[in-house]
Scaffold this motif. Structure first.
Motif, PDB file in Angstrom:
ATOM      1  N   GLY A 220       0.802  -1.218   0.000  1.00 33.24           N
ATOM      2  CA  GLY A 220       0.000   0.000   0.000  1.00 33.24           C
ATOM      3  C   GLY A 220       0.837   1.270   0.000  1.00 33.24           C
ATOM      4  N   GLN A 221       2.066   1.159   0.482  1.00 39.98           N
ATOM      5  CA  GLN A 221       2.954   2.326   0.498  1.00 39.98           C
ATOM      6  C   GLN A 221       3.198   2.886  -0.896  1.00 39.98           C
ATOM      7  OE1 GLN A 221       6.651   2.261   2.606  1.00 39.98           O
ATOM      8  NE2 GLN A 221       5.848   1.114   4.349  1.00 39.98           N
ATOM      9  N   TYR A 222       3.176   2.022  -1.892  1.00 36.83           N
ATOM     10  CA  TYR A 222       3.466   2.473  -3.262  1.00 36.83           C
ATOM     11  C   TYR A 222       2.540   3.613  -3.683  1.00 36.83           C
ATOM     12  CZ  TYR A 222       6.266  -1.793  -3.943  1.00 36.83           C
ATOM     13  OH  TYR A 222       7.205  -2.790  -3.850  1.00 36.83           O
ATOM     14  N   ILE A 223       1.293   3.538  -3.284  1.00 37.99           N
ATOM     15  CA  ILE A 223       0.315   4.543  -3.708  1.00 37.99           C
ATOM     16  C   ILE A 223       0.606   5.882  -3.064  1.00 37.99           C
ATOM     17  CG2 ILE A 223      -2.139   5.164  -3.623  1.00 37.99           C
ATOM     18  CD1 ILE A 223      -2.621   2.042  -3.858  1.00 37.99           C
ATOM     19  N   PHE A 224       0.854   5.876  -1.760  1.00 39.14           N
ATOM     20  CA  PHE A 224       1.150   7.126  -1.071  1.00 39.14           C
ATOM     21  C   PHE A 224       2.515   7.684  -1.467  1.00 39.14           C
ATOM     22  CE2 PHE A 224      -1.732   4.744   1.783  1.00 39.14           C
ATOM     23  CZ  PHE A 224      -2.815   5.613   1.733  1.00 39.14           C
ATOM     24  N   LYS A 225       3.477   6.801  -1.681  1.00 38.31           N
ATOM     25  CA  LYS A 225       4.801   7.250  -2.125  1.00 38.31           C
ATOM     26  C   LYS A 225       4.749   7.826  -3.536  1.00 38.31           C
ATOM     27  CE  LYS A 225       7.803   4.334   0.747  1.00 38.31           C
ATOM     28  NZ  LYS A 225       8.795   3.224   0.763  1.00 38.31           N
ATOM     29  N   SER A 226       3.855   7.299  -4.356  1.00 39.64           N
ATOM     30  CA  SER A 226       3.691   7.837  -5.712  1.00 39.64           C
ATOM     31  C   SER A 226       3.201   9.280  -5.658  1.00 39.64           C
ATOM     32  CB  SER A 226       2.700   6.978  -6.504  1.00 39.64           C
ATOM     33  OG  SER A 226       3.209   5.686  -6.754  1.00 39.64           O
ATOM     34  N   ILE A 227       2.242   9.555  -4.777  1.00 42.05           N
ATOM     35  CA  ILE A 227       1.731  10.918  -4.622  1.00 42.05           C
ATOM     36  C   ILE A 227       2.840  11.843  -4.150  1.00 42.05           C
ATOM     37  CG2 ILE A 227       0.114  12.371  -3.350  1.00 42.05           C
ATOM     38  CD1 ILE A 227      -1.710   9.898  -3.111  1.00 42.05           C
ATOM     39  N   ILE A 228       3.591  11.388  -3.153  1.00 46.78           N
ATOM     40  CA  ILE A 228       4.690  12.196  -2.621  1.00 46.78           C
ATOM     41  C   ILE A 228       5.746  12.436  -3.673  1.00 46.78           C
ATOM     42  CG2 ILE A 228       6.569  12.206  -0.929  1.00 46.78           C
ATOM     43  CD1 ILE A 228       4.629  10.542   0.902  1.00 46.78           C
ATOM     44  N   ASN A 229       6.068  11.400  -4.437  1.00 46.02           N
ATOM     45  CA  ASN A 229       7.053  11.541  -5.517  1.00 46.02           C
ATOM     46  C   ASN A 229       6.599  12.564  -6.543  1.00 46.02           C
ATOM     47  OD1 ASN A 229       9.425  10.636  -7.136  1.00 46.02           O
ATOM     48  ND2 ASN A 229       7.840   9.874  -8.529  1.00 46.02           N
ATOM     49  N   TYR A 230       5.323  12.521  -6.874  1.00 50.58           N
ATOM     50  CA  TYR A 230       4.770  13.460  -7.854  1.00 50.58           C
ATOM     51  C   TYR A 230       4.887  14.901  -7.369  1.00 50.58           C
ATOM     52  CZ  TYR A 230       1.241  15.919 -10.634  1.00 50.58           C
ATOM     53  OH  TYR A 230       0.595  16.814 -11.438  1.00 50.58           O
ATOM     54  N   LEU A 231       4.637  15.127  -6.091  1.00 46.66           N
ATOM     55  CA  LEU A 231       4.629  16.481  -5.559  1.00 46.66           C
ATOM     56  C   LEU A 231       6.014  17.015  -5.213  1.00 46.66           C
ATOM     57  CD1 LEU A 231       1.517  16.292  -3.201  1.00 46.66           C
ATOM     58  CD2 LEU A 231       1.718  17.586  -5.345  1.00 46.66           C
ATOM     59  N   THR A 232       6.983  16.134  -5.077  1.00 47.63           N
ATOM     60  CA  THR A 232       8.319  16.580  -4.648  1.00 47.63           C
ATOM     61  C   THR A 232       9.361  16.546  -5.766  1.00 47.63           C
ATOM     62  OG1 THR A 232       8.791  14.334  -3.844  1.00 47.63           O
ATOM     63  CG2 THR A 232       7.952  15.940  -2.246  1.00 47.63           C
ATOM     64  N   ASN A 233       8.971  16.052  -6.938  1.00 46.28           N
ATOM     65  CA  ASN A 233       9.942  15.967  -8.035  1.00 46.28           C
ATOM     66  C   ASN A 233       9.435  16.700  -9.278  1.00 46.28           C
ATOM     67  OD1 ASN A 233      12.091  14.164  -6.955  1.00 46.28           O
ATOM     68  ND2 ASN A 233      10.364  12.763  -6.711  1.00 46.28           N
TER      69      ASN A 233
END
Length: 233
Positions: A220-233
């Motif tokens: 499940g972390q993949y989904i939240f990490k994807s959002i964070i990756n999108y907003l921080t990169n």
């Protein structure tokens, strides 16, 4: 930019603290609870509509929550491109609010379903899936719902397919989609979809319940990490 998450709390929400814990304690990002009677989203960059039984699931799942004061702000936020993820009951609320197409029906078994399932990622080029490894044929997350049977007209289903809006489908551990792995009768084995803009995701499975290694599953972390990756990169 370090993203800030907001978790909406409705009367009857029961996965709000799970989502908060994942964002705050596991992933180490700012998160705040947003009470359903408020209008202020507290400068959150991402809104999470959590699972549970908002307003006791009276009338229809999500039907009353859709009219909570905060939903006007959530709808405006989403229409302006803000990131929103609705999980289980949150997905049902997104459908009732018109932020995603389709409706939820009772599970085809007419029984509440609570178990781990596998999901095939149908679209990896979204802000919700960009961190799912290409070699990951399926992610493992739990479902827990009585009305997760996704239904839409043929025209809507065609549009979802044509626009690549179907993000997750129920599958086996190898990502093979088949009716035998469908826990609720959802058309096309749909487990999660996005809007046309790609900033709103609704999914019936619970990624927040599969983020802690103590529980033996972290996909499940993949989904939240994807959002964070999108907003921080």
């Amino acid at each position: 930019m370090k993203p800030k998450f907001g978790v909406v709390v409705f009367p009857g929400s029961n996965c709000d603290h799970d989502a908060y814990y994942v964002i705050k304690k596991i992933l180490g990002h700012d998160v705040t609870f947003l009470w359903h009677k408020e209008n202020n989203l507290d400068n959150a960059n991402v809104i999470i509509l959590p699972g549970g039984f908002s307003y006791g699931d009276y009338l229809r799942t999500g039907a009353i929550a859709r009219f909570s004061p905060i939903m006007n702000s959530v709808i405006n936020f989403a229409n302006k491109g803000g990131i929103v993820i609705g999980i289980c009951n949150g997905f049902q609320i997104l459908l009732e609010a018109g932020l995603l197409p389709g409706v939820m029906l009772r599970n085809i078994s007419l029984q509440f379903v609570c178990k781990d399932v596998y999901l095939s990622t149908e679209n990896r080029d979204t802000l919700f899936t960009n961190e799912i490894p290409s070699e990951k044929k399926a992610i493992k997350v739990p479902v827990a719902h009585g009305e997760g049977n996704y239904f839409a007209t043929e025209d809507v289903l065609k549009e979802l397919q044509d626009n690549n809006q179907i993000v997750f489908r129920y599958s086996d551990s190898n990502g093979i989609v088949s009716e035998e792995f469908n826990p609720n009768g959802s058309l096309l084995n749909i487990a999660g979809i996005i809007n046309k803009k790609g900033n709103v995701l609704g999914m019936m499975p619970h990624p927040e319940r599969a983020c802690d290694s103590v529980l033996g599953k972290t996909d499940g972390q993949y989904i939240f990490k994807s959002i964070i990756n999108y907003l921080t990169n």
